[in-house]
Scaffold this active site. Sequence first.
Site, PDB file in Angstrom:
ATOM      1  N   GLU A 295      29.093  57.136   5.537  1.00 22.59           N
ATOM      2  CA  GLU A 295      28.352  58.201   6.207  1.00 22.59           C
ATOM      3  C   GLU A 295      26.857  57.921   6.236  1.00 22.59           C
ATOM      4  O   GLU A 295      26.077  58.671   5.652  1.00 22.59           O
ATOM      5  CB  GLU A 295      28.543  59.522   5.466  1.00 22.59           C
ATOM      6  CG  GLU A 295      29.946  60.006   5.375  1.00 22.59           C
ATOM      7  CD  GLU A 295      30.058  61.169   4.407  1.00 22.59           C
ATOM      8  OE1 GLU A 295      30.902  62.012   4.636  1.00 22.59           O
ATOM      9  OE2 GLU A 295      29.298  61.216   3.415  1.00 22.59           O
ATOM     10  N   PRO A 296      26.429  56.879   6.913  1.00 19.33           N
ATOM     11  CA  PRO A 296      24.986  56.636   6.978  1.00 19.33           C
ATOM     12  C   PRO A 296      24.298  57.628   7.913  1.00 19.33           C
ATOM     13  O   PRO A 296      24.848  57.986   8.959  1.00 19.33           O
ATOM     14  CB  PRO A 296      24.902  55.218   7.550  1.00 19.33           C
ATOM     15  CG  PRO A 296      26.173  55.033   8.311  1.00 19.33           C
ATOM     16  CD  PRO A 296      27.217  55.904   7.662  1.00 19.33           C
ATOM     17  N   ARG A 298      20.172  58.372   7.598  1.00 16.60           N
ATOM     18  CA  ARG A 298      18.815  57.850   7.736  1.00 16.60           C
ATOM     19  C   ARG A 298      18.793  56.442   8.336  1.00 16.60           C
ATOM     20  O   ARG A 298      18.030  56.157   9.257  1.00 16.60           O
ATOM     21  CB  ARG A 298      18.153  57.816   6.345  1.00 16.60           C
ATOM     22  CG  ARG A 298      16.689  57.400   6.360  1.00 16.60           C
ATOM     23  CD  ARG A 298      16.173  57.110   4.934  1.00 16.60           C
ATOM     24  NE  ARG A 298      16.590  58.101   3.978  1.00 16.60           N
ATOM     25  CZ  ARG A 298      15.916  59.211   3.698  1.00 16.60           C
ATOM     26  NH1 ARG A 298      14.770  59.460   4.283  1.00 16.60           N
ATOM     27  NH2 ARG A 298      16.388  60.082   2.829  1.00 16.60           N
ATOM     28  N   CYS A 366      -1.489  75.662   7.876  1.00 19.68           N
ATOM     29  CA  CYS A 366      -2.378  76.271   6.896  1.00 19.68           C
ATOM     30  C   CYS A 366      -1.865  76.119   5.479  1.00 19.68           C
ATOM     31  O   CYS A 366      -1.401  77.076   4.856  1.00 19.68           O
ATOM     32  CB  CYS A 366      -2.592  77.721   7.259  1.00 19.68           C
ATOM     33  SG  CYS A 366      -3.440  77.839   8.829  1.00 19.68           S
TER      34      CYS A 366
HETATM   35  C1  PLP Z   1      22.894  63.301   3.259  1.00 15.47           C
HETATM   36  C2  PLP Z   1      24.249  62.769   3.165  1.00 15.47           C
HETATM   37  C3  PLP Z   1      24.562  61.575   3.812  1.00 15.47           C
HETATM   38  C4  PLP Z   1      23.553  60.737   4.541  1.00 15.47           C
HETATM   39  O1  PLP Z   1      22.589  60.209   3.701  1.00 15.47           O
HETATM   40  P1  PLP Z   1      21.531  59.148   4.282  1.00 15.47           P
HETATM   41  O2  PLP Z   1      20.663  58.862   3.138  1.00 15.47           O
HETATM   42  O3  PLP Z   1      20.813  59.840   5.397  1.00 15.47           O
HETATM   43  O4  PLP Z   1      22.302  57.972   4.763  1.00 15.47           O
HETATM   44  C5  PLP Z   1      25.867  61.133   3.746  1.00 15.47           C
HETATM   45  N1  PLP Z   1      26.813  61.834   3.091  1.00 15.47           N
HETATM   46  C6  PLP Z   1      26.542  62.985   2.465  1.00 15.47           C
HETATM   47  C7  PLP Z   1      27.620  63.697   1.760  1.00 15.47           C
HETATM   48  C8  PLP Z   1      25.256  63.495   2.480  1.00 15.47           C
HETATM   49  O5  PLP Z   1      24.985  64.639   1.848  1.00 15.47           O
END
Ligand code: PLP
Length: 445
Positions: A295-296, A298, A366
Amino acid sequence: MTNSANQLQKPLTTKINDAGNIEIGGCDTVELAEKYNTPLYVIDEKTLRTICADYKKAFEKYPKTNIMYASKALCTSAIAAVLDEEGFGFDTVSGGEIYTVHNANVDMSKVLFNGNNKSFEELNLALDLGVGRISVDNFYELALLNTIAQSKNKIVDILLRITPGIECHTHQYIQTGHLDSKFGFDLTQIDDAIELILNEYTNLKLHGLHAHIGSQIFETSIYADEVDILCKELSRIDDKFGLKLDEINIGGGLGVKYTQGDNPPSTYEIGEIIINSLHKAIEKYNIDPPSLFLEPGRSIISTAGITLYTIGSSKQVPHGKKYVSIDGGMADNPRPSLYQAKYYAQIANKKETDELELVTIGGRFCESGDILIENAQLPKLDEGDILCVYNTGAYNYSMASNYNRVEKPAIVLVNNGQSEVIVKRETLDDLIRCDVIPDRLKKYE
Ligand SMILES: *Cc1c(COP(=O)(O)O)cnc(C)c1O
């Protein structure tokens, strides 16, 4: 080891054009700023698709790999449409994200719903729209989801989110896999959860385990540790319950290059580490090769994005810093004030000659903490110059607010010299759209 585009500091189409301006996706950024106004988020489609291709290639040696884009990094309907075309699934964490990917006509069986406190309404929506997997985070949710599933006469496919007890060296707020975390079942609670699923919550069907160890990760070895722990659990669960789980989801977290000092691993490097450790664990624990989910977030979208701002006022503190203000800040990019995040920027319309000055880029909001970049080395600045901040594709728009009642910026997708709005700039009317004045307070009819 082959490089990948998530390791770049700028979109891969970035160059200086004949007019001497920064160009991205074949578009002059100064012209983009003029045409669409600033602040403006710009996403380079070529960088985004190249990173997707890198990921697919990096994992092609393990054909049971499924990549789910972590939508929370940047979730809009058009971005979902691009990732859907790339064949990715989606990790979602709210009804709003589920609704957005559904709006992009995504095959909802490729969507996972994840989160530590999903509401009744969100779980209902997920079931009604046919979300493929729910990653259940805790005992309360197991009971709630089973009740909802029963009421709909459905069997719901789930994973258990677990806390593998791995500490990674990243900012404390973005670590999630250490033992004392708000996310997921502790390893010692898994068996109780499985007992409940097998004996009581019979409308839930468990497929596998899910973990996510943190974000902006540079250490590749912790992925190997994570894979080992998940496979060990699969084998232990089979031994104890005779239950063969065939999915592991290892979350996201791969880092990107915000500053010169950041050296994130390539997708190929983590691909190799993950696949090798998976083969090893399959043998070591004598399990059938599970489906692997990643699950990438970023590392998919960050590098493809930049933000353009217009330089406004400036202030030289006597014997102190020089502050230069932009027309955006913590409402469109809260990361510097939230996590002391660092960014790299250049001036889109000026050459970097040797006449550089050291300035602090302040936002327009602000709060004294609304500083976008401390000590940026930039050419001498004038009002109206365009500041181009790199690596803002992830966790900028998705974390944006209307603080100070300021309209959220537009997002433009650029590719081959074309630019298209994918999120419209908010208007003043958008800001008051949800406001209600009770009759007794109305001054005019
Ligand atoms: C935030 C998150 C991701 C993605 O993380 P990145 O650092 O953006 O790759 C994947 N899986 C879960 C469960 C997350 O909470």
